[in-house]
Design a protein around this motif. Sequence first.
Motif, PDB file in Angstrom:
ATOM      1  N   ARG A  11       0.837  -1.210   0.000  1.00  0.00           N
ATOM      2  CA  ARG A  11       0.000   0.000   0.000  1.00  0.00           C
ATOM      3  C   ARG A  11       0.867   1.252   0.000  1.00  0.00           C
ATOM      4  O   ARG A  11       0.601   2.221  -0.728  1.00  0.00           O
ATOM      5  CB  ARG A  11      -0.943  -0.035   1.211  1.00  0.00           C
ATOM      6  CG  ARG A  11      -2.002   1.048   1.215  1.00  0.00           C
ATOM      7  CD  ARG A  11      -3.004   0.828   2.328  1.00  0.00           C
ATOM      8  NE  ARG A  11      -3.895  -0.306   2.095  1.00  0.00           N
ATOM      9  CZ  ARG A  11      -4.938  -0.284   1.272  1.00  0.00           C
ATOM     10  NH1 ARG A  11      -5.236   0.828   0.614  1.00  0.00           N
ATOM     11  NH2 ARG A  11      -5.690  -1.355   1.114  1.00  0.00           N
ATOM     12  N   ASP A  66      -6.129   5.748  -0.311  1.00  0.00           N
ATOM     13  CA  ASP A  66      -6.305   4.380   0.195  1.00  0.00           C
ATOM     14  C   ASP A  66      -7.516   3.689  -0.420  1.00  0.00           C
ATOM     15  O   ASP A  66      -7.450   2.521  -0.810  1.00  0.00           O
ATOM     16  CB  ASP A  66      -6.456   4.406   1.723  1.00  0.00           C
ATOM     17  CG  ASP A  66      -5.112   4.441   2.430  1.00  0.00           C
ATOM     18  OD1 ASP A  66      -4.153   3.874   1.885  1.00  0.00           O
ATOM     19  OD2 ASP A  66      -5.026   5.055   3.494  1.00  0.00           O
ATOM     20  N   GLN A  73      -4.748  -4.017   6.470  1.00  0.00           N
ATOM     21  CA  GLN A  73      -4.310  -3.261   5.288  1.00  0.00           C
ATOM     22  C   GLN A  73      -4.798  -3.923   4.004  1.00  0.00           C
ATOM     23  O   GLN A  73      -4.693  -3.342   2.927  1.00  0.00           O
ATOM     24  CB  GLN A  73      -2.782  -3.177   5.273  1.00  0.00           C
ATOM     25  CG  GLN A  73      -2.200  -2.345   6.392  1.00  0.00           C
ATOM     26  CD  GLN A  73      -2.580  -0.879   6.273  1.00  0.00           C
ATOM     27  OE1 GLN A  73      -2.517  -0.299   5.195  1.00  0.00           O
ATOM     28  NE2 GLN A  73      -3.000  -0.277   7.377  1.00  0.00           N
TER      29      GLN A  73
END
Length: 415
Positions: A174, A185, A213
């Motif tokens: 990420r 995100d 995540q």
Amino acid sequence: MKAYWHSVFLHKEKCTGCTNCMHKCPTQAIRVIDGKAKIIEERCIDCGECIKVCPFHAKDAKTDVLSDLANYRYKVALPATSLYGQFPTEYDMNRVMNTFLRLGFDEVFDVSRAADIISAYLNDYVDNAEEERKPLISTYCPAVTRLIQIRYPSLIDNIITIESPSEVAARQARQLVKAKTGLKDEEIGIFLITECPAKVTSIYKPLGLDKSQMTGAVSLKSIYPRMLKLYDSMTGDMVDMQMGSGVGIGWGRVGGQSYAVDIDNYIAVDGIDEVTKVLDKVDLEMLRGVDFIEGYACVTGCCGGPLNVENPFIAKSRIRKQAKKPPIFSDEELKSMCSFENIVWTNKIEPHQILKLDKDFKKAIEKMTKIEALHKSLPGLDCGACGSPTCRSLAEDVVLGRAKFEDCIVRKGAK
């Protein structure tokens, strides 16, 4: 948010009430009521044993599908380390990973690299841990961690508070994608290519973290046939995607973590029944002197995950061969890729009480007394014909209103 979210679910129309799953469930989370299995949510640890033993394929795992990728501008695949055991050894694993690009992903982040990073920290973690916390218990198998929560609460302090390789890989992926693309995100979809329903559950109901995540998970078996076809049709240059050393790849089989830790006093145990026996001994303080335990709900470790396709022992053998791949980076270089603070849990996990008889202590005692009395009056065969896995569980179910005493057909037949 619901108190429980489980990957494992029942196809009710396929269930015949055969009781195979009920007898195999390690936490007695299944009952058979009116001819159909029923999962008791607070008891389920998503180990997937019921998926493996159901002859009618009535149990399965909820996962994401490839069409879900369309919801994100940039999509990353995180292939689990057990992927290395799912293809014959003559297959080029780099080419295998390139098939993910043809399936709609924009990038692939090899989870075995994250396993390398964790391995670099794990030895020091075990060496420096207080003796009273040992044996330390790995959290790589989330089903085992959840088993400890509900059955061995006194062992929670023994649990290693380091994130899983897939979680570390997702965090790194990420960060890299955000730096490269400038996307937010919510525009980045990071999907674990998984063999394991418990890992899916850990994305939606994480342990030790507020939020995973990872965005979701795609089951390997759902895309495996397409990967084989793409592998055969691919030509030309491939993107270099293999990122892990043999140590990281080895995490896909039982014993891989212990090899990475490089200590003598360890136990590597696979299969939920054997894991339970080992944890029983830890709970009774019969394993003093052991420093580290890696336990897997599945036989052979992640190779045996119910969402894999290959025979677990063949897969384990293949991973063993690939685990001979030499190190790519030194421990110091691996540690420089991710700080220790970025791989440890932020939240303490709590015991999970599954037998809540009553909020009122006095009433709870009364119910417990009634359970004991009912249990003594049952035949003790634990046949399961009543739809509860044992006579004891039937007594509990009667007191909790989930069953009737008359459900015991042995007693009924004796009259």
